[in-house]
Design a protein around this motif. Structure first.
Motif, PDB file in Angstrom:
ATOM      1  N   LEU A   1      13.509   0.290  12.898  1.00 51.54           N
ATOM      2  CA  LEU A   1      12.404   1.403  11.918  1.00 51.54           C
ATOM      3  C   LEU A   1      13.360   1.932  10.941  1.00 51.54           C
ATOM      4  N   THR A   2      14.655   2.618  11.396  1.00 51.00           N
ATOM      5  CA  THR A   2      15.212   3.244  10.498  1.00 51.00           C
ATOM      6  C   THR A   2      15.822   2.369   9.091  1.00 51.00           C
ATOM      7  N   VAL A   3      15.792   0.956   9.279  1.00 50.27           N
ATOM      8  CA  VAL A   3      16.257   0.338   8.253  1.00 50.27           C
ATOM      9  C   VAL A   3      14.896   0.266   7.306  1.00 50.27           C
ATOM     10  N   GLY A   4      13.877  -0.159   7.967  1.00 47.58           N
ATOM     11  CA  GLY A   4      12.708  -0.147   7.130  1.00 47.58           C
ATOM     12  C   GLY A   4      12.236   1.003   6.437  1.00 47.58           C
ATOM     13  N   LEU A   5      12.135   2.195   7.030  1.00 47.45           N
ATOM     14  CA  LEU A   5      12.294   3.436   6.355  1.00 47.45           C
ATOM     15  C   LEU A   5      13.307   3.751   5.274  1.00 47.45           C
ATOM     16  N   PHE A   6      14.526   3.211   5.082  1.00 45.64           N
ATOM     17  CA  PHE A   6      15.447   3.313   4.259  1.00 45.64           C
ATOM     18  C   PHE A   6      15.254   2.452   3.210  1.00 45.64           C
ATOM     19  N   LEU A   7      14.603   1.176   3.509  1.00 42.84           N
ATOM     20  CA  LEU A   7      14.224   0.325   2.375  1.00 42.84           C
ATOM     21  C   LEU A   7      12.925   1.048   1.611  1.00 42.84           C
ATOM     22  N   LEU A   8      11.970   1.347   2.414  1.00 45.03           N
ATOM     23  CA  LEU A   8      10.716   2.320   1.729  1.00 45.03           C
ATOM     24  C   LEU A   8      11.289   3.441   0.855  1.00 45.03           C
TER      25      LEU A   8
ATOM     26  N   LEU B   1       0.767  -1.177   0.048  1.00 49.52           N
ATOM     27  CA  LEU B   1       0.130  -0.005   0.017  1.00 49.52           C
ATOM     28  C   LEU B   1       0.865   1.258  -0.246  1.00 49.52           C
ATOM     29  N   SER B   2       1.721   1.287   0.790  1.00 51.81           N
ATOM     30  CA  SER B   2       2.733   2.427   1.234  1.00 51.81           C
ATOM     31  C   SER B   2       3.535   2.546  -0.176  1.00 51.81           C
ATOM     32  N   THR B   3       4.148   1.546  -0.889  1.00 45.49           N
ATOM     33  CA  THR B   3       4.908   1.668  -2.127  1.00 45.49           C
ATOM     34  C   THR B   3       4.117   2.233  -3.032  1.00 45.49           C
ATOM     35  N   GLN B   4       2.783   1.950  -3.463  1.00 44.58           N
ATOM     36  CA  GLN B   4       2.081   2.379  -4.604  1.00 44.58           C
ATOM     37  C   GLN B   4       1.214   3.463  -4.199  1.00 44.58           C
ATOM     38  N   SER B   5       1.136   4.159  -3.181  1.00 42.06           N
ATOM     39  CA  SER B   5       0.432   5.268  -2.884  1.00 42.06           C
ATOM     40  C   SER B   5       0.954   6.459  -3.723  1.00 42.06           C
ATOM     41  N   PRO B   6       0.048   7.043  -4.426  1.00 42.99           N
ATOM     42  CA  PRO B   6       0.326   8.062  -5.348  1.00 42.99           C
ATOM     43  C   PRO B   6       0.796   9.310  -4.632  1.00 42.99           C
ATOM     44  N   GLY B   7       1.226  10.131  -5.492  1.00 43.00           N
ATOM     45  CA  GLY B   7       1.684  11.382  -4.769  1.00 43.00           C
ATOM     46  C   GLY B   7       2.948  11.328  -3.942  1.00 43.00           C
ATOM     47  N   HIS B   8       3.156  12.584  -3.341  1.00 42.72           N
ATOM     48  CA  HIS B   8       4.369  12.287  -2.237  1.00 42.72           C
ATOM     49  C   HIS B   8       3.901  12.220  -1.001  1.00 42.72           C
ATOM     50  N   GLY B   9       2.866  11.760  -0.473  1.00 43.08           N
ATOM     51  CA  GLY B   9       2.608  11.608   0.862  1.00 43.08           C
ATOM     52  C   GLY B   9       3.359  10.713   1.725  1.00 43.08           C
ATOM     53  N   VAL B  10       3.417   9.547   1.208  1.00 36.43           N
ATOM     54  CA  VAL B  10       4.108   8.568   2.155  1.00 36.43           C
ATOM     55  C   VAL B  10       5.758   8.961   2.118  1.00 36.43           C
ATOM     56  N   ASP B  11       6.136   9.794   0.980  1.00 35.48           N
ATOM     57  CA  ASP B  11       7.563  10.330   0.862  1.00 35.48           C
ATOM     58  C   ASP B  11       8.121  11.232   2.115  1.00 35.48           C
ATOM     59  N   TYR B  12       6.797  11.938   2.309  1.00 37.25           N
ATOM     60  CA  TYR B  12       6.900  12.632   3.694  1.00 37.25           C
ATOM     61  C   TYR B  12       7.029  12.017   5.049  1.00 37.25           C
ATOM     62  N   TYR B  13       6.079  10.899   4.853  1.00 46.62           N
ATOM     63  CA  TYR B  13       6.095  10.028   5.983  1.00 46.62           C
ATOM     64  C   TYR B  13       7.344   9.616   6.400  1.00 46.62           C
ATOM     65  N   VAL B  14       8.140   9.016   5.300  1.00 43.41           N
ATOM     66  CA  VAL B  14       9.497   8.283   5.366  1.00 43.41           C
ATOM     67  C   VAL B  14      10.360   9.186   5.788  1.00 43.41           C
ATOM     68  N   MET B  15      10.621  10.468   5.092  1.00 44.77           N
ATOM     69  CA  MET B  15      11.659  11.399   5.543  1.00 44.77           C
ATOM     70  C   MET B  15      11.435  11.994   6.993  1.00 44.77           C
ATOM     71  N   GLY B  16      10.046  12.480   7.377  1.00 51.06           N
ATOM     72  CA  GLY B  16       9.754  12.841   8.568  1.00 51.06           C
ATOM     73  C   GLY B  16      10.173  12.113   9.654  1.00 51.06           C
TER      74      GLY B  16
ATOM     75  N   PHE C   1      14.223   3.898  -0.524  1.00 47.21           N
ATOM     76  CA  PHE C   1      14.880   3.340  -1.862  1.00 47.21           C
ATOM     77  C   PHE C   1      13.737   2.722  -2.808  1.00 47.21           C
ATOM     78  N   ASP C   2      12.697   2.150  -2.238  1.00 48.01           N
ATOM     79  CA  ASP C   2      11.597   1.616  -3.127  1.00 48.01           C
ATOM     80  C   ASP C   2      10.971   2.838  -3.608  1.00 48.01           C
ATOM     81  N   ARG C   3      10.611   3.782  -3.077  1.00 50.03           N
ATOM     82  CA  ARG C   3       9.568   4.962  -3.771  1.00 50.03           C
ATOM     83  C   ARG C   3      10.518   5.831  -4.431  1.00 50.03           C
ATOM     84  N   MET C   4      11.744   6.247  -4.092  1.00 49.73           N
ATOM     85  CA  MET C   4      12.519   7.284  -4.488  1.00 49.73           C
ATOM     86  C   MET C   4      13.293   6.882  -5.676  1.00 49.73           C
TER      87      MET C   4
END
Lengths: 617, 106
Positions: free
Chosen positions: A211-218, A143-158, A220-223
């Motif tokens: 969490l850090t590792v998970g967010l990094f993987l996410l 769900l998070s890798t396919q969510s359109p727009g930049h919303g989840v990107d903000y989640y990851v970086m924030g 890289f998948d998204r960006m």
């Protein structure tokens, strides 16, 4: 110097003071202000959710916006409200409780706060840039890798930014407690709040990297087009769930344990008794922390891990009820036969016991893997975790705020308003969430935008929304109370509650160096021992001498700002090449600040003996 | 442990101690390099897998031990708490990996 700080300074000077401060008490206040602000934001989101669910097929907000609301409500409340509020209390109080002049790494402390704040701002900026994250606070792949727009990107970086801040805070507290206890303050003489801070810091240290590792993987998948969670390219989307919950389950103990600690202190203070079963309390805390790492998969019973895994994790989860039960009984026995004072802090603590126990009971119910197939993703689970997190953590934060407000801000909160806050919030809380157990059992699923009428869900949801308004009212009264107290509240004496621990041995608020002379600790509840032996104040453990203090620094703010800017660069480099300017520019600012910090020697300054002697006690 | 630069004080006992410590550090450092060379040689010569993998793992464990106990001073007094933390962390990590590999089938 410390006296001058309170006398008419210009706004700019105060602002600069707080931007550059490395004083644990001021950083504690900053955490409380920022956490409080995010708590209000998260509460607003909760109200919008409840208004949407007030009647069947409501059209208050659109489905997409609803998804953003639930995601941001959860993320904000956990990462940006509950944790920072607790970190704020720990920062402000823990060094006082162990008789230290500051935390071990004041600079790191400040950096941790600014990283958290910029991470929180990052997440909330997403509201204005085309949509907040909308894949739930757990951000499950795909769900998070396919969510359109930049919303989840903000989640990851924030979360990456604020998570880094929290990790720094945890390490800092660990080193502080290991190295900076006052003479005589052995581990088994530490107040329970300090003990839980210590154990929680260990949990932060071990859990956040997952969490850090998970967010990094996410990320890289998204960006950057990686495929860690993309099954079609040989990835595995379940890995996200494991990583998230290996972090996420210890996280809930990171939230609840400090609350346990401060309740222990409050019960013992207002019952005028030594905490019952101190040793058992300490070991129960450690045991909860240890077991907390062995149970993450109980969030994933319905994923299909197989019966063996489900059974083992179910039993491990139920085992946690044992140390928790030890704690509940010890609190009750602390109250037993005590000379009990009931004020707002105590009301929150007394309200916590039945509320949290209810949450713990449903916890054992959802821990039964077989039954969980029925409960999973229904409002039953929503009710369960709100009972533990609101009934445990939020009650704890409010109890702690009422208890330590005099020590932190130098004024006592208004009792009448405190009690009004408690009763409205307490009634509203049970009204909101108790009925949700039954909504869940009747089959109402989590995270749905609307429900149909005549399915037996109408009345329950209406009651739940009414309860939410009660809670909102309670929070507003608390805000008014805080403002009223700041303007015309009663000035607090050093020891307004007839306290037992070291923080009550110094003035409220404490001078910026905390202890003029480090105190000599002669047992558990050191101040109480001195009171009982007729002395009433701590014996100094050292002669009066110069005190070494750290200098303030703007570098933590600039460094965090750099990484904040770089995060925007990371998010938008997928669309615009110009974003690389932000990426490299921000990184340059962040890494440059690190370089400056490493190369520039800053030995701090000394408060001389003469200056200390001139200041009256 | 503070590196005393106070040369005006001819404290022979501490001087000797520092000298011993330096020799230990050097020996460990050389051993680490030797181990690394052995590891490369093992792989380059294409040794049998059943022999090579356990050997590499063994060398790795010893190197981690050197790292902890000599370079990070865990052999010295006053390092009980860091040891507890490190072993606690290793323990939590091992249990997690064991759970993921043994009882969870994906």
């Amino acid at each position: 110097m410390s006296n001058a700080a309170t006398q008419n300074k210009g706004f700019a000077a105060v602002l600069w003071d707080y931007l550059t401060t490395v004083d644990h008490k001021k950083i504690g206040k900053l955490y409380l202000y920022a956490g409080g602000l995010f708590f209000l934001l998260g509460g607003l989101e909760a109200m919008i959710i409840r208004i949407q669910l007030i009647k069947p097929e409501n059209n208050f907000i659109s489905a997409g916006l609803y998804n953003e609301m639930i995601t941001m409500h959860g993320t904000t409340m956990i990462f940006l409200a509950a944790m920072p509020l607790l970190l704020g209390l720990m920062n402000a109080i823990m060094p006082l409780q162990i008789g230290a002049r500051d935390v071990a790494f004041p600079f790191l402390n400040s950096l941790g706060f600014w990283m958290f704040l910029f991470g929180g701002i990052m997440l909330n900026v997403s509201w204005f840039t085309g949509g907040a994250p909308d894949s739930g606070w757990t951000a499950y792949a795909p769900l998070s890798t396919q969510s359109p727009g930049h919303g989840v990107d903000y989640y990851v970086m924030g979360l990456q930014l604020s998570g880094a801040g929290t990790l720094m805070g945890g390490i800092n507290f660990l080193v502080t407690i290991v190295n900076m206890r006052a003479p005589g303050m052995t581990y088994m003489r530490m107040p329970l709040f300090t003990w839980t801070t210590f154990v929680v810091s260990i949990l932060i240290l071990f859990a956040f990297p997952a969490l850090t590792v998970g967010l990094f993987l996410l990320m890289f998948d998204r960006m950057f087009g990686a495929a860690f969670f993309d099954v079609a390219l040989g990835g595995n989307s379940i890995i996200w769930q494991h990583l998230f919950w290996i972090f996420g389950h210890p996280e809930v103990y990171i939230l609840i344990l400090p609350a346990f600690g401060l309740f222990s202190d409050i019960f013992s203070t207002f019952s005028k008794k030594r905490l019952f079963g101190y040793t058992a309390m300490v070991f129960a805390t450690i045991l909860i922390a240890f077991l907390g790492f062995m149970v993450w998969a109980h969030h994933m019973f319905t994923v299909g891990m197989g019966p063996v895994a489900n059974s083992i994790f179910a039993i491990a989860t139920m085992a946690i009820a044992v140390p928790t039960g030890i704690k509940i009984f010890n609190w009750l026995l602390t109250l037993w036969g005590g000379s009990i004072t009931i004020n707002s802090a105590m009301l929150w603590s007394l309200g916590f016991i039945p509320s949290f126990t209810l949450g713990g009971m449903t916890g054992v119910m959802v821990a039964a893997a077989v039954a969980d197939y029925q409960y999973h993703d229904t409002y039953f689970v929503v009710a369960h975790f709100h009972y533990v997190i609101v009934g445990g953590v939020v009650f704890g934060i409010l109890a702690g705020l009422h208890y330590w407000w005099p020590k932190i801000f130098g004024r006592i909160l208004h009792e009448g308003m405190g009690k009004l806050t408690f009763w409205t919030f307490f009634i509203g809380f049970h009204l909101t969430f108790f009925i949700q157990h039954f909504l869940g059992l009747m089959g109402m699923p989590r995270r749905y935008w609307v429900f149909l009428e005549d399915q037996g869900l109408d009345t329950g949801n209406l009651i739940s929304t009414i309860g939410a308004f009660f809670m909102a009212f309670g929070v507003i009264v608390f805000l008014i109370n805080a403002i009223y107290t700041a303007v015309k509240g009663e000035k607090a004496p050093a020891d307004p509650w007839d306290g037992r621990t070291l923080e009550w041995a110094i003035s409220s608020p404490p001078p910026h160096y905390n202890f003029k002379q480090l105190p000599l600790v002669r047992g558990l509840d050191p101040l109480w021992i001195e009171k009982m032996e007729g002395k009433g104040k701590m014996t100094p453990a050292e002669p009066l001498g110069d005190i070494h203090m750290p200098n303030g620094s703007i570098i933590p703010f600039v460094m965090s700002l750099g990484f904040f800017i770089a995060s925007f660069g990371f998010i938008y480099q997928t669309n615009y090449d110009i974003a690389y300017i932000f990426l490299f520019g921000g990184m340059a600012i962040g890494l440059g600040s690190m370089l400056v910090r490493s190369l520039k020697d800053d030995h701090g300054y000394h408060i001389t003996k003469e200056e200390l002697e001139r200041e009256a006690d | 442990m503070a590196n005393n630069t106070n040369t005006g004080n001819p404290d022979t006992f501490h001087k000797q101690k520092h000298k011993d410590e330096m020799i230990k550090q050097l020996i460990t450092f050389v051993l680490m390099i030797v181990f690394t060379i052995i590891a490369f040689v093992v792989v380059l010569t294409g040794m049998d897998k059943f022999f090579a993998i356990p050997l590499l793992l063994l060398l790795a464990v010893v190197q981690v031990g050197f790292q902890f106990y000599y370079f990070m001073h865990m052999k010295d007094k006053g390092h009980e708490m860091p040891s507890l933390m490190i072993y606690g962390g290793i323990g939590a990590a091992i249990v997690t990996v064991l759970a993921l590999t043994l009882i969870i089938w994906w």
